[in-house]
Design an enzyme around this catalytic site. Sequence first.
Site, mmCIF file in Angstrom:
data_model
loop_
_atom_site.group_PDB
_atom_site.id
_atom_site.type_symbol
_atom_site.label_atom_id
_atom_site.label_comp_id
_atom_site.label_asym_id
_atom_site.label_seq_id
_atom_site.Cartn_x
_atom_site.Cartn_y
_atom_site.Cartn_z
ATOM 1 N N GLU A 265 0.826 -1.249 -0.039
ATOM 2 C CA GLU A 265 0.159 0.123 -0.063
ATOM 3 C C GLU A 265 0.753 1.200 -0.168
ATOM 4 O OE1 GLU A 265 -1.533 2.856 2.203
ATOM 5 O OE2 GLU A 265 -2.356 1.435 3.441
ATOM 6 N N CYS A 302 -2.467 7.818 4.807
ATOM 7 C CA CYS A 302 -2.490 7.893 3.491
ATOM 8 C C CYS A 302 -3.550 8.101 2.775
ATOM 9 C CB CYS A 302 -2.171 5.983 3.328
ATOM 10 S SG CYS A 302 -2.786 5.057 4.436
#
Length: 520
Positions: A265, A302
């Site tokens: 990720e 994120c």
Amino acid sequence: MQLTGRNIIGFESFSEGTVAIQATNPATGETLAPLFYKATLDELNYATEKAEKAFQVYRKKSGIDKAIFLEKIAEEIENLGDLLIERYISESALPQGRAIGERGRTIGQLKLFAQLLRDGSWVNARIDTALPERQPAPRPDIRAMERPIGVVGVFGASNFPLAFSVAGGDTTSALAAGCCVIFKAHPAHLGTSELVGLAIQKAAKACNMPDGVFSLLFDDTHEIGMALVKHPSIKAIGFTGSYKGGKALFDAAVARPEPIPVYAEMGSVNPVFVLPRILKEKGKTIAENYVSSVTLGVGQFCTNPGILLCQSDELFMKELEQQSTKSQGGNMLTAGIKDAYLKGIEHSKNYTKIIGIGKAPEGLSAVESVILHTSVEEFNQNPHLSEEIFGPTSLVVEANSKEEILSAAHNLNGHLTATVHGTDEDFAEYTDLLEILEQKVGRILLNGFPTGVEVSHAMVHGGPFPATTDSRSTSVGTMAITRFTRPVCYQNYPDVLLPFELKSDNPLSIWRLVDGEMKK
Ligand code: NAP
């Protein structure tokens, strides 16, 4: 419990290496005891040897046994009490409320996966019963379910010292799947990592899990991480961090003689669209909430909203200016992350203008929040502008028409999230925007902000490349478990040899697809 600075290899602790590394308080620059010993390649080999052996036992543990193990890990993390919270704060410069909240999230995550295991239906059991009389050829008995993939290597993220770290989502979903884990600690929070690693070790012993079900290795270079990815015993990788790091590990994994999946990720800019009618109705509130979302956790999420797209509106721009100059920055997680943030802002200034700069508190790694502005034309021409700048910043992209908004959406790369603010009439007019976004991201939100990722069954924290290296999964929520499993089909197996999940009388009482029909 006391910090030792030693690598955890199954039920043993090791510090054979001679290179010491130390954690630092990013806000004060103070080095934090003890010294941690960088793992050696021999120690990595020993951890993989143990993990491979342990896997032969752990893969056969029942869902209930694994659930008890995960619940015990949660209990042992809770038992670390203030020691864990204090160490977390001194290694991350994040405030106490965030530390306590993140511990709660980590414990909740472990318990949610334990519930999934207790229920048992996650294995996706499918049974096609034999049709011996079928013409022209009989059908054999065919049964399938998800089985653990093997030993998994996991990398800790810098920005979530607990929830995306040693006992975070990747480790939890791998252990839930029945995989053993070798964890490479993030060098920014060595002590937090060791404390949680010791909690897992204690839980593993208490629950009679095999020695080697979990190991934790320290390193502040790429040596151990790269060797972990290339090690033939490792069958999958979980990673959260930079594009550069994730892509390097992915490239190494696919170049192995036996390529393995890498669930990395990486960066995401999480575009937010504000449609015309809602901009007029609620522009002030949206501007306020947007700046709060950009600066939350010093922007080190994120899911931080890195781009806002809207049609020209003078009042809204004024409101953004006011909100951004009032906003508060903070201390960043590491000196390196601060440096990357400042460089990113400097670079962007070449192509954008500044709407507002906030305030910075005291501290060595403190930064101000910065809101930047550009046009759709510039945005579409300059790919740098859609790259992540990790930290409390965002770029407002102003459009002159609906067509410009759609062209900016078309130009987007893969992201974790996209957000659209609108009234019912706006949404009716912009269905084509929603269609485009569905192909670009893992999660679309209406009238909210992307920071704050619920750990639940339906959550998707993933998205097309470059947000991740595999868009078919999620790193948050219970769907994450299938990253570490593979389907196995059993043909013509007598009942006695079948796993409990697939036996004819369904002894675990789980949901199964039997001859095409969902049944318990
Ligand atoms: P990182 O540099 O990608 O490092 C994450 C982990 O991967 C560390 O343990 C690191 O080890 C290891 N690693 C990185 N590159 C490697 C390589 N080529 N070979 C082997 N191991 C490698 O991320 P970070 O330290 O967390 O933060 C740096 C930047 O990442 C931030 O400025 C931000 O841009 C981004 N970031 C993004 C997210 C997100 O969710 N999108 C989250 C956190 C950070 P070493 O530290 O030992 O090198």
